[in-house]
Write an enzyme that holds these catalytic residues in place. Structure first.
Site, mmCIF file in Angstrom:
data_model
loop_
_atom_site.group_PDB
_atom_site.id
_atom_site.type_symbol
_atom_site.label_atom_id
_atom_site.label_comp_id
_atom_site.label_asym_id
_atom_site.label_seq_id
_atom_site.Cartn_x
_atom_site.Cartn_y
_atom_site.Cartn_z
ATOM 1 N N LYS A 1 15.461 45.671 18.084
ATOM 2 C CA LYS A 1 15.923 45.791 16.682
ATOM 3 C C LYS A 1 14.917 46.559 15.830
ATOM 4 O O LYS A 1 15.300 47.323 14.941
ATOM 5 C CB LYS A 1 16.121 44.393 16.080
ATOM 6 C CG LYS A 1 17.391 43.746 16.560
ATOM 7 C CD LYS A 1 17.522 42.317 16.101
ATOM 8 C CE LYS A 1 18.578 41.653 16.964
ATOM 9 N NZ LYS A 1 18.718 40.238 16.712
ATOM 10 N N ASN B 1 27.288 30.568 8.459
ATOM 11 C CA ASN B 1 26.347 30.094 9.475
ATOM 12 C C ASN B 1 25.434 29.035 8.861
ATOM 13 O O ASN B 1 25.570 28.696 7.690
ATOM 14 C CB ASN B 1 25.544 31.271 10.050
ATOM 15 C CG ASN B 1 24.810 32.008 8.944
ATOM 16 O OD1 ASN B 1 23.952 31.453 8.282
ATOM 17 N ND2 ASN B 1 25.181 33.270 8.716
ATOM 18 N N ASP C 1 27.889 39.080 10.842
ATOM 19 C CA ASP C 1 28.045 40.395 11.466
ATOM 20 C C ASP C 1 29.425 40.985 11.215
ATOM 21 O O ASP C 1 29.591 42.196 11.191
ATOM 22 C CB ASP C 1 27.793 40.273 12.975
ATOM 23 C CG ASP C 1 26.341 39.921 13.253
ATOM 24 O OD1 ASP C 1 25.472 40.481 12.556
ATOM 25 O OD2 ASP C 1 26.083 39.076 14.123
ATOM 26 N N ASP D 1 25.110 47.057 8.354
ATOM 27 C CA ASP D 1 23.802 46.460 8.616
ATOM 28 C C ASP D 1 22.916 46.778 7.413
ATOM 29 O O ASP D 1 22.518 47.933 7.205
ATOM 30 C CB ASP D 1 23.208 47.019 9.918
ATOM 31 C CG ASP D 1 22.021 46.177 10.355
ATOM 32 O OD1 ASP D 1 21.132 45.938 9.522
ATOM 33 O OD2 ASP D 1 21.994 45.730 11.514
ATOM 34 N N ILE D 2 22.645 45.747 6.618
ATOM 35 C CA ILE D 2 21.954 45.952 5.335
ATOM 36 C C ILE D 2 20.546 46.513 5.547
ATOM 37 O O ILE D 2 20.170 47.530 4.959
ATOM 38 C CB ILE D 2 21.889 44.618 4.558
ATOM 39 C CG1 ILE D 2 23.311 44.100 4.313
ATOM 40 C CG2 ILE D 2 21.122 44.771 3.251
ATOM 41 C CD1 ILE D 2 23.385 42.671 3.804
ATOM 42 N N PHE E 1 14.169 40.311 10.286
ATOM 43 C CA PHE E 1 14.021 39.058 11.016
ATOM 44 C C PHE E 1 14.898 39.116 12.259
ATOM 45 O O PHE E 1 15.909 39.815 12.269
ATOM 46 C CB PHE E 1 14.451 37.866 10.146
ATOM 47 C CG PHE E 1 13.304 37.280 9.380
ATOM 48 C CD1 PHE E 1 12.762 37.962 8.297
ATOM 49 C CD2 PHE E 1 12.751 36.061 9.750
ATOM 50 C CE1 PHE E 1 11.686 37.442 7.600
ATOM 51 C CE2 PHE E 1 11.672 35.529 9.054
ATOM 52 C CZ PHE E 1 11.145 36.213 7.986
HETATM 53 O O1 C5P Z 1 21.033 42.387 14.426
HETATM 54 P P1 C5P Z 1 20.607 41.084 13.850
HETATM 55 O O2 C5P Z 1 21.651 40.476 12.957
HETATM 56 O O3 C5P Z 1 20.081 40.091 14.800
HETATM 57 O O4 C5P Z 1 19.368 41.488 12.947
HETATM 58 C C1 C5P Z 1 18.707 40.578 12.140
HETATM 59 C C2 C5P Z 1 18.063 41.292 10.981
HETATM 60 O O5 C5P Z 1 18.970 42.232 10.419
HETATM 61 C C3 C5P Z 1 17.721 40.366 9.874
HETATM 62 O O6 C5P Z 1 16.620 40.897 9.215
HETATM 63 C C4 C5P Z 1 18.967 40.392 9.013
HETATM 64 O O7 C5P Z 1 18.693 40.010 7.678
HETATM 65 C C5 C5P Z 1 19.349 41.827 9.122
HETATM 66 N N1 C5P Z 1 20.796 42.109 9.010
HETATM 67 C C6 C5P Z 1 21.271 42.795 7.926
HETATM 68 N N2 C5P Z 1 22.602 43.105 7.829
HETATM 69 C C7 C5P Z 1 23.455 42.710 8.784
HETATM 70 C C8 C5P Z 1 22.999 42.000 9.898
HETATM 71 C C9 C5P Z 1 21.651 41.700 9.978
HETATM 72 O O8 C5P Z 1 20.471 43.140 7.047
HETATM 73 N N3 C5P Z 1 24.740 43.008 8.651
#
Ligand code: C5P
Length: 403
Positions: A337, A210, A279, A306-307, A323
């Protein structure tokens, strides 16, 4: 107020080719409000004249311990007492060795012995001289004594060698000087920050990614560092340098970022998830480059972990900030979120607005907690980061006093 307003800085210049950059350094430090007194070694005068430094600093340049006229103006002991900070830039292997052995055989080495002010050393020398056992031993002694070692940087050297030993850029030295005087209100805290994009390999030459530049996350890392935090920056591939002083953990894919985040987060006080994590990842990464033989092709994707949500699930979870980059219904999605991922705060930005967010130098954020909503107006990401770091700390302190 300017960050270096009324700060008294002695700039010690020793005899290296990088001495030619010091008039610019003096000019920039003065622009930030500092009062500069220059001290030169005899070696320095072979590269640049005292008259040039006098003109840019607006002050008499001291270059001799035995100059009765100069001693009348401001003696070396007065100069040693006057300084809030002594910066030696460039610092040759020789001046480093003389300071380490406590010699007082010229004005600059004497000043270093006679002062109680903090001393910052910006080494500049040939890479072999930098790596020499004697120099390395001297540097570790100086670090042990609490002197600040700023650099050196790596790159091409005046002698044609490539490697460590270049004096840091003037910009970096000015930043480090400002950081030195900044309020260290995060002292004792450990911030782990994810930044940049991730790359999900399709085959050995292609990937899904991205537009994240990493600028926001790096600005947060810088702001947290200058406020005294220990910072670990877990970064996807970006084209910007990491702030001096942070621990940089470079990763490529979301899975690698996940692994490193869960490795560092348990020791952190604060976790900021600024990375634009992909994602999905490719289910079967091809071992060989995929050929364009078919008119249609399909890539099967699997959802990444999702980290930030996994960090927020840790038994001893740090203060967790996420974020949300949204193009519509920003508040609705951000609050969703915040709750779903069990975050303490979420910083939302509208990436559909021109001139902010992805790849831009500027940003505007709205920060949501379970009960609050705070706006940080559009500004350079460094200014936004400074405000965000302070806000995160206020919420972190409030949560800790609740406990
Ligand atoms: O769900 P979304 O991707 O919009 O959420 C954004 C937040 O989640 C950001 O803080 C991003 O760094 C974190 N995130 C993450 N791991 C993922 C997807 C998003 O830590 N796989």
């Amino acid at each position: 107020m300017q960050i270096l307003q009324d700060k008294k800085i002695v700039l010690g210049i020793s005899g290296g080719i990088a001495a030619y950059k010091t008039p610019e350094l003096v000019r920039r430090l003065k622009e930030h409000g500092a009062d500069i007194r220059v001290v030169m070694t005899d070696g320095a005068k072979a590269f640049i004249t005292p008259l040039t430094l006098q003109a840019v600093s607006g002050n008499h340049v001291s270059d001799s311990l035995l100059d009765s006229q100069a001693e009348l103006a401001m003696g070396h002991i007065e100069l040693a007492k006057w300084a809030d900070l002594i910066i030696i830039a460039p610092a040759t292997a020789d001046i480093i060795a003389r300071i380490t052995s406590g010699m007082a055989n010229d004005l600059l080495s004497t000043l270093c012995l006679a002062t109680s002010a903090p001393i910052a050393i910006a080494p500049a020398m040939n890479q072999q001289m930098w790596h020499a056992k004697a120099t390395q031993a001297n540097i570790s002694t100086l670090k042990h004594w609490g002197l600040h070692i700023w650099g050196p940087g790596a790159g091409e050297q005046a002698c044609g060698d490539i490697g460590l030993g270049r004096m840091l850029d003037v910009n970096e030295l000015v930043t480090l000087s400002s950081d030195f005087f900044a309020d260290k209100y995060l002292k004792g805290q450990h911030w782990v920050i994810t930044a940049g994009p991730t790359r999900e390999a399709i085959d050995p030459v292609r990937y899904i990614s991205n537009h994240s530049s990493g600028k926001m996350g790096y600005a947060i890392a810088h702001a947290a560092l200058r406020s005294g935090a220990q910072v670990t920056l877990i970064s996807g591939p970006v084209n910007i340098p990491a702030p001096t002083g942070c621990e940089l953990v470079q990763v490529t894919s979301a899975e690698q970022m996940h692994e490193q985040a869960l490795n560092y987060a348990p020791q952190a006080t604060t976790f900021v998830a600024c990375a634009a994590v992909a994602d999905y990842r490719v289910a079967d990464i091809a071992d060989e480059k995929i050929k364009k033989d078919n008119k249609h092709m399909q890539i099967s994707l699997i959802k990444n972990h999702d980290i930030v949500a996994d960090v927020a699930k840790l038994a001893d979870k740090p203060f967790v900030v996420g974020f949300a980059a949204e193009t519509q219904n920003v508040e609705h999605y951000a609050r969703g979120k915040l709750m779903r991922k069990n975050l303490d705060l979420i910083a939302a930005n509208d990436v559909a607005k021109a001139g902010q967010g992805f790849n831009s130098d500027d940003n505007a954020l709205t920060i949501y907690s379970a009960i609050d909503k705070i706006e940080i107006p559009l500004a350079n990401k460094h200014i936004v980061a400074k405000q965000l770091v302070s806000l995160i700390n206020q919420h972190y302190q409030a949560k800790n006093t609740e406990k």
